[in-house]
Design an enzyme around this catalytic site. Structure first.
Site, PDB file in Angstrom:
ATOM      1  N   CYS A 156       0.832  -1.206   0.000  1.00 36.19           N
ATOM      2  CA  CYS A 156       0.000   0.000   0.000  1.00 36.19           C
ATOM      3  C   CYS A 156       0.868   1.259   0.000  1.00 36.19           C
ATOM      4  O   CYS A 156       1.388   1.660   1.045  1.00 36.19           O
ATOM      5  CB  CYS A 156      -0.931  -0.020   1.218  1.00 36.19           C
ATOM      6  SG  CYS A 156      -1.973   1.441   1.331  1.00 36.19           S
ATOM      7  N   CYS A 159      -0.456   4.147   2.099  1.00 35.22           N
ATOM      8  CA  CYS A 159      -0.292   3.957   3.551  1.00 35.22           C
ATOM      9  C   CYS A 159       1.159   4.201   3.959  1.00 35.22           C
ATOM     10  O   CYS A 159       1.430   4.850   4.956  1.00 35.22           O
ATOM     11  CB  CYS A 159      -0.620   2.524   3.981  1.00 35.22           C
ATOM     12  SG  CYS A 159      -2.091   1.805   3.281  1.00 35.22           S
ATOM     13  N   ASP A 160       2.079   3.646   3.200  1.00 32.35           N
ATOM     14  CA  ASP A 160       3.464   3.566   3.676  1.00 32.35           C
ATOM     15  C   ASP A 160       4.478   4.393   2.879  1.00 32.35           C
ATOM     16  O   ASP A 160       5.635   4.498   3.289  1.00 32.35           O
ATOM     17  CB  ASP A 160       3.929   2.086   3.657  1.00 32.35           C
ATOM     18  CG  ASP A 160       3.087   1.223   4.600  1.00 32.35           C
ATOM     19  OD1 ASP A 160       2.637   1.756   5.622  1.00 32.35           O
ATOM     20  OD2 ASP A 160       2.895   0.034   4.308  1.00 32.35           O
TER      21      ASP A 160
END
Ligand code: NDP
Length: 325
Positions: A156, A159-160
Site C-alpha cells: 500500500c 499507507c506507507d
C-alpha cells in the site's frame, strides 16, 4: 488474509466437528473486523440491533498489518493500524456491540433467518448479515517478501509511501494500481522502479502516459523479482531479465499485483463482479439477497481506503436497521 484461507472449498467438505445442538439467535451479525465491520458495529449497536461480530483470523483486518495510519480523519498525529483498530473496537463495545474471536466457516443464505456456522461448530440464525470480510493484497509468494513485510515490503503506497521520502523504491506490477502507486511514490521518492514481467504495461493508456511522463520512474519491462535482499530492512532486489541477473538498490518494495476480495464463502448466493467484488444495489449496501448487506473492501474495487470502508460500514448498519424495522 484471514477469511479467504478458511473459506475456500468449505462447501465441498464435511464439517470436521460436530455441530452444536443449540442454535443461537442473532439479530444483526457482522462478519469481519476491519474499519467497515467496526463502524457497522458502532451504528448497529447504537440502533439497538445488538450486533455480534466475528473477527476472523486477522482481527482488525488489513490495517493491523500497516505501521502508521496518517490519513484517517481525527488522528492529527497519525496512529498505528493496531491502535486505531483497538479504538474502533472499544467504541463499538461501549455501545454494546459484541466482538468475538472466531471464523465463519459456512453460511446458508437461501432463506431467512440465515444459518451461519462459526469455527465449524457453533450454529447461529441471523436475521440480517453485514459482510465486511475485506480484501487481501496479492503477494508474489517469495520467502524474502514475507520476511520483510512491515520493514520495507508493503502492498500500500498511500499507507506507507511517506516513510520512503527521498529514497529509492520499486513497485512490482503493470496494472493501473501499480501505475498509480508508482506515480504517487514518484512524488515522494528519489527514484521509482516499476518491475513488470511482460514487455508491456497492462494499465490504461492514460496511466501509461502518466508513468512515461514522470522523469523519476524507470520502467523495467520483462523483469521478474527473484529475491528481496537486506538485513533487518530492505536494501535491494535481485531481478531476472530474460536469464540475466539484475540487482537494484532500493529501500522499499511495493507489491501492486492486485487484490482479492474475500467473498468466496458467499458466492453461492451473493452476486459478485468478475473479480469477486460483491455487487451492491445502487448507492446502498444491499446485496441481491434481502437482509444481507456488504461493506468495505469486499464490495469496493476502487477506493479501498480505511475511511471509505468505515463510511460504507455506516451505510450497511443503517440499511440493516431499516430492513429489520
Ligand atoms: P491488474 O490485475 O489489472 O494488474 C495486475 C498486474 O500485476 C499486472 O501487470 C500483472 O501482470 C501483474 N502481476 C500479477 N501477478 C504477478 C506476479 N505474480 N508477478 C509479477 N507481476 C504480476 O490489477 P490492478 O490492481 O492493477 O487493477 C485491478 C482493476 O482495478 C483493473 O481493472 C484496473 O483497471 C482497476 N483499477 C483502476 C484504477 C483507476 O481507474 N484509477 C486504479 C487502480 C485499479 P500481467 O499483466 O503479466 O498479468
Amino acid at each position: 488474509m484471514a477469511f479467504f484461507q478458511k473459506m475456500e472449498g468449505l462447501d465441498d467438505k464435511p464439517q470436521k466437528q460436530e455441530l452444536s445442538k443449540e442454535i443461537e439467535k442473532i439479530k444483526c451479525l457482522i462478519i469481519g473486523s476491519g474499519p467497515a465491520g467496526y463502524t457497522a458495529a458502532i451504528y448497529a449497536a447504537r440502533a439497538n440491533l445488538k450486533p455480534v461480530m466475528y473477527q476472523g483470523l486477522e482481527p482488525g483486518g488489513q490495517l493491523t498489518t500497516t505501521t502508521e495510519v496518517e490519513n484517517f480523519p481525527g488522528y492529527p498525529e497519525g496512529v498505528t493500524g493496531p491502535v486505531m483498530m483497538d479504538d474502533l473496537k472499544a467504541q463499538a463495545e461501549r455501545f454494546g456491540a459484541e466482538s468475538r474471536w472466531g471464523i465463519v466457516s459456512s453460511v446458508d443464505l437461501s432463506k431467512r433467518p440465515f444459518r451461519v456456522i462459526v469455527d465449524e461448530k457453533h450454529q447461529i440464525d441471523a436475521q440480517a448479515i453485514i459482510i465486511a470480510t475485506g480484501a487481501t493484497a496479492k503477494y508474489l509468494g517469495l520467502e524474502s517478501e514475507e520476511k520483510f513485510k512491515g520493514s520495507g515490503v508493503s502492498a500500500c503506497a498511500t499507507c506507507d509511501g511517506f516513510f520512503y521520502k527521498g529514497k529509492d523504491v520499486a513497485v512490482v506490477g503493470g496494472g493501473d494500481t501499480a501505475a498509480e502507486e508508482a506515480t504517487y511514490l514518484a512524488g515522494l521518492c528519489n527514484k521509482v522502479y516499476m518491475i513488470i514481467r511482460k514487455d508491456y504495461m497492462r494499465a490504461s493508456k492514460a496511466m501509461i502516459k502518466k508513468v512515461e511522463e514522470t522523469p523519476n520512474i524507470t520502467v523495467l519491462y520483462e523483469h521478474v523479482t527473484k529475491e528481496i535482499i537486506g538485513d533487518t530492512v530492505v536494501k535491494g532486489a535481485i531481478l531476472d531479465n530474460k536469464g540475466k541477473e539484475v540487482k537494484i538498490d532500493i529501500d522499499g518494495f511495493f507489491v501492486a499485483i492486485g487484490h482479492k476480495p474475500q467473498s468466496q464463502l458467499f458466492s453461492k448466493w451473493i452476486e459478485t463482479d468478475n473479480e469477486g467484488y460483491i455487487k451492491t444495489i445502487g448507492t446502498s449496501s444491499k446485496t441481491n439477497v434481502e437482509g444481507v448487506f456488504a461493506a468495505g473492501d469486499v464490495m469496493d474495487p476502487t477506493y479501498k481506503q480505511a475511511i471509505t470502508a468505515a463510511g460504507s460500514g455506516c451505510k450497511a448498519a443503517l440499511d440493516a436497521e431499516k430492513f429489520l424495522s
